[in-house]
Design a protein around this motif. Structure first.
Motif, PDB file in Angstrom:
ATOM      1  N   GLU A  47       0.820  -1.203   0.000  1.00  0.00           N
ATOM      2  CA  GLU A  47       0.000   0.000   0.000  1.00  0.00           C
ATOM      3  C   GLU A  47       0.859   1.260   0.000  1.00  0.00           C
ATOM      4  N   LEU A  48       1.955   1.235   0.731  1.00  0.00           N
ATOM      5  CA  LEU A  48       2.850   2.395   0.757  1.00  0.00           C
ATOM      6  C   LEU A  48       3.436   2.657  -0.620  1.00  0.00           C
ATOM      7  N   ARG A  49       3.850   1.601  -1.325  1.00  0.00           N
ATOM      8  CA  ARG A  49       4.398   1.779  -2.671  1.00  0.00           C
ATOM      9  C   ARG A  49       3.336   2.340  -3.613  1.00  0.00           C
ATOM     10  N   ARG A  50       2.112   1.864  -3.469  1.00  0.00           N
ATOM     11  CA  ARG A  50       1.039   2.343  -4.342  1.00  0.00           C
ATOM     12  C   ARG A  50       0.775   3.829  -4.153  1.00  0.00           C
ATOM     13  N   PHE A 107      11.390   8.175   7.264  1.00  0.00           N
ATOM     14  CA  PHE A 107      10.263   7.828   8.124  1.00  0.00           C
ATOM     15  C   PHE A 107      10.366   6.347   8.455  1.00  0.00           C
ATOM     16  N   VAL A 108       9.991   5.954   9.678  1.00  0.00           N
ATOM     17  CA  VAL A 108      10.090   4.552  10.092  1.00  0.00           C
ATOM     18  C   VAL A 108       8.734   4.044  10.568  1.00  0.00           C
ATOM     19  N   LEU A 109       8.297   2.931   9.985  1.00  0.00           N
ATOM     20  CA  LEU A 109       7.111   2.212  10.446  1.00  0.00           C
ATOM     21  C   LEU A 109       7.640   0.982  11.174  1.00  0.00           C
ATOM     22  N   LEU A 110       7.545   1.010  12.507  1.00  0.00           N
ATOM     23  CA  LEU A 110       8.286   0.066  13.354  1.00  0.00           C
ATOM     24  C   LEU A 110       7.378  -0.935  14.047  1.00  0.00           C
ATOM     25  N   ASP A 111       7.474  -2.188  13.632  1.00  0.00           N
ATOM     26  CA  ASP A 111       6.790  -3.274  14.333  1.00  0.00           C
ATOM     27  C   ASP A 111       7.531  -3.524  15.647  1.00  0.00           C
ATOM     28  N   LEU A 112       6.815  -3.491  16.749  1.00  0.00           N
ATOM     29  CA  LEU A 112       7.455  -3.667  18.055  1.00  0.00           C
ATOM     30  C   LEU A 112       7.727  -5.129  18.383  1.00  0.00           C
ATOM     31  N   ASP A 113       7.108  -6.042  17.629  1.00  0.00           N
ATOM     32  CA  ASP A 113       7.300  -7.479  17.882  1.00  0.00           C
ATOM     33  C   ASP A 113       8.420  -7.991  16.989  1.00  0.00           C
ATOM     34  N   LEU A 114       9.658  -7.836  17.448  1.00  0.00           N
ATOM     35  CA  LEU A 114      10.833  -8.212  16.666  1.00  0.00           C
ATOM     36  C   LEU A 114      11.499  -9.452  17.241  1.00  0.00           C
ATOM     37  N   PRO A 115      12.200 -10.220  16.404  1.00  0.00           N
ATOM     38  CA  PRO A 115      12.763 -11.500  16.885  1.00  0.00           C
ATOM     39  C   PRO A 115      14.045 -11.374  17.697  1.00  0.00           C
ATOM     40  N   ASP A 116      14.720 -10.217  17.628  1.00  0.00           N
ATOM     41  CA  ASP A 116      16.028 -10.151  18.274  1.00  0.00           C
ATOM     42  C   ASP A 116      16.132  -9.105  19.379  1.00  0.00           C
ATOM     43  N   ILE A 117      15.615  -7.904  19.144  1.00  0.00           N
ATOM     44  CA  ILE A 117      15.727  -6.801  20.105  1.00  0.00           C
ATOM     45  C   ILE A 117      14.329  -6.305  20.449  1.00  0.00           C
ATOM     46  N   ASP A 118      14.113  -5.925  21.685  1.00  0.00           N
ATOM     47  CA  ASP A 118      12.830  -5.341  22.081  1.00  0.00           C
ATOM     48  C   ASP A 118      12.531  -4.135  21.198  1.00  0.00           C
ATOM     49  N   GLY A 119      11.348  -4.126  20.607  1.00  0.00           N
ATOM     50  CA  GLY A 119      10.981  -3.038  19.704  1.00  0.00           C
ATOM     51  C   GLY A 119      11.026  -1.669  20.352  1.00  0.00           C
ATOM     52  N   LEU A 120      10.719  -1.596  21.646  1.00  0.00           N
ATOM     53  CA  LEU A 120      10.770  -0.316  22.345  1.00  0.00           C
ATOM     54  C   LEU A 120      12.206   0.199  22.434  1.00  0.00           C
ATOM     55  N   GLU A 121      13.167  -0.713  22.586  1.00  0.00           N
ATOM     56  CA  GLU A 121      14.574  -0.315  22.620  1.00  0.00           C
ATOM     57  C   GLU A 121      15.014   0.205  21.255  1.00  0.00           C
ATOM     58  N   ILE A 164       6.281   5.653  13.540  1.00  0.00           N
ATOM     59  CA  ILE A 164       4.988   5.116  13.967  1.00  0.00           C
ATOM     60  C   ILE A 164       5.224   3.679  14.391  1.00  0.00           C
ATOM     61  N   SER A 165       4.831   3.346  15.604  1.00  0.00           N
ATOM     62  CA  SER A 165       4.989   1.976  16.090  1.00  0.00           C
ATOM     63  C   SER A 165       3.781   1.144  15.673  1.00  0.00           C
ATOM     64  N   VAL A 166       4.024  -0.148  15.478  1.00  0.00           N
ATOM     65  CA  VAL A 166       2.966  -1.095  15.123  1.00  0.00           C
ATOM     66  C   VAL A 166       3.011  -2.225  16.138  1.00  0.00           C
ATOM     67  N   PRO A 188      -5.527  -0.588   5.650  1.00  0.00           N
ATOM     68  CA  PRO A 188      -4.565   0.282   4.973  1.00  0.00           C
ATOM     69  C   PRO A 188      -4.979   1.747   4.947  1.00  0.00           C
ATOM     70  N   ARG A 189      -6.269   2.039   4.901  1.00  0.00           N
ATOM     71  CA  ARG A 189      -6.714   3.437   4.849  1.00  0.00           C
ATOM     72  C   ARG A 189      -6.363   4.163   6.140  1.00  0.00           C
ATOM     73  N   GLU A 190      -6.572   3.497   7.285  1.00  0.00           N
ATOM     74  CA  GLU A 190      -6.209   4.127   8.554  1.00  0.00           C
ATOM     75  C   GLU A 190      -4.697   4.297   8.649  1.00  0.00           C
ATOM     76  N   MET A 191      -3.956   3.274   8.231  1.00  0.00           N
ATOM     77  CA  MET A 191      -2.498   3.369   8.271  1.00  0.00           C
ATOM     78  C   MET A 191      -2.009   4.564   7.461  1.00  0.00           C
ATOM     79  N   LEU A 192      -2.503   4.703   6.233  1.00  0.00           N
ATOM     80  CA  LEU A 192      -2.061   5.793   5.368  1.00  0.00           C
ATOM     81  C   LEU A 192      -2.457   7.149   5.939  1.00  0.00           C
ATOM     82  N   ALA A 193      -3.657   7.227   6.513  1.00  0.00           N
ATOM     83  CA  ALA A 193      -4.110   8.491   7.095  1.00  0.00           C
ATOM     84  C   ALA A 193      -3.226   8.890   8.275  1.00  0.00           C
ATOM     85  N   ARG A 194      -2.856   7.926   9.108  1.00  0.00           N
ATOM     86  CA  ARG A 194      -1.992   8.229  10.259  1.00  0.00           C
ATOM     87  C   ARG A 194      -0.593   8.645   9.801  1.00  0.00           C
ATOM     88  N   ILE A 195      -0.075   7.965   8.790  1.00  0.00           N
ATOM     89  CA  ILE A 195       1.242   8.330   8.268  1.00  0.00           C
ATOM     90  C   ILE A 195       1.215   9.740   7.699  1.00  0.00           C
TER      91      ILE A 195
END
Length: 224
Positions: free
Chosen positions: A24-27, A50-64, A78-80, A107-114
Motif C-alpha cells: 500500500e505504501l508503494r502504491r 520515516f520509520v514504520l516500526l513493528d514492536l514485535d521483533l525476533p532479536d531486540i525489544d521493539g521499544l529499545e 509510527i509503532s505497530v 490500509p486506509r487508517e495506516m495511510l491516514a496516520r502516516i
C-alpha cells in the motif's frame, strides 16, 4: 529524499500484514525498503525519512529500537503492535514514537496516520502524487501513466515497474532491486521476468529511450 519521494523503512516482525503495508505504501508513491530485525533497523534507518516500526521483533525489544532511533534524531516513527492496549500505546509514545498503530488496522487508517505524522514532521516532504519526466507523467493515486497527455494502458506490474524507475531519476536500479520492490521477492531467476516487462513498457511508450539499459547493472528511466 529524492525529488519529493519520502523514503519509508518498514521494520517488520514477519507478519502477513507487513506485506500488505509495504504494498500500500508503494502504491501511494513512497519509496519503501524493509528489514526484519531490530539490529538491521538500527543500521538502515539512517537512509530513511520515516520509520514504520513493528514492536514485535525476533532479536531486540521493539521499544529499545524505537528509543535508539529517536535518540539519533527527530525522524518520524509510527509503532505497530498487535497488543493495542493503553499501556502499549503509552510505552511506545514514551519510547519516542510519534503515533501508534494496531497491527490489525486497515490500509486506509495506516495511510491516514502516516500522512498526519508527515504533515506535522515533514511539511514539505510528502510524496508527490504525480511524478513527471518530460512528457511522461505517473499518477500514483489513480495508478495511471500518461504520455503527452494521453493515457498509457499498463498492467499492474508494468505500472509499478515504471513508477519505481521514475521515482529514482538518473539512478540505475539493479534487477535485484527491481525484483524486490515490484515483485517483492529475491527470486534468483528474475532477469527474464524483468526484461519481458521492460520490452512491453518500451513498446507501449513507443521508444526504447524511455527505459535505458545500464550494462552490468539493470535499468534507469530516460527522457524518451
Amino acid at each position: 529524499m529524492t525529488q519529493g519521494v519520502v523514503r519509508v523503512l518498514v521494520v517488520e516482525g514477519g507478519s502477513v500484514e507487513a506485506e500488505t503495508r509495504r504494498r500500500e505504501l508503494r502504491r501511494q508513491g513512497y519509496a519503501v525498503s524493509s528489514v526484519d530485525t531490530g539490529a538491521k533497523a538500527l543500521l538502515a534507518h539512517r537512509r530513511s525519512d520515516f520509520v514504520l516500526l513493528d514492536l514485535d521483533l525476533p532479536d531486540i525489544d521493539g521499544l529499545e529500537v524505537c528509543r535508539s532511533i529517536r535518540a539519533a534524531g527527530a525522524k518520524p516513527i509510527i509503532s505497530v503492535s498487535s497488543g493495542d492496549t493503553e499501556t502499549d500505546r503509552i510505552l511506545a509514545l514514551n519510547a519516542g514514537a510519534d503515533d501508534c498503530l494496531d497491527a490489525r488496522c486497515g490500509p486506509r487508517e495506516m495511510l491516514a496516520r502516516i500522512e498526519a505524522v508527515l504533515r506535522r514532521s515533514l511539511p514539505c516532504r510528502q510524496p508527490d502524487r504525480v511524478i513527471s519526466r518530460g512528457s511522461l507523467s505517473v499518477d500514483v493515486q489513480t495508478h495511471e501513466a500518461r504520455l503527452r497527455g494521453e493515457p498509457v494502458n499498463l498492467t499492474g506490474k508494468e505500472f509499478e515497474l515504471l513508477h519505481k524507475l521514475v521515482s529514482h531519476p538518473d539512478e540505475a536500479l539493479s534487477r535485484k532491486q527491481l525484483m524486490a520492490s515490484v515483485w517483492e521477492t529475491s527470486w534468483a531467476n528474475s532477469s527474464r521476468t524483468i526484461d519481458t516487462h521492460v520490452r512491453s513498457l518500451r513498446a507501449k511508450l513507443g521508444a526504447r529511450s524511455w527505459i535505458i539499459t545500464v550494462r552490468g547493472v539493470g535499468y534507469r528511466i530516460g527522457r524518451g
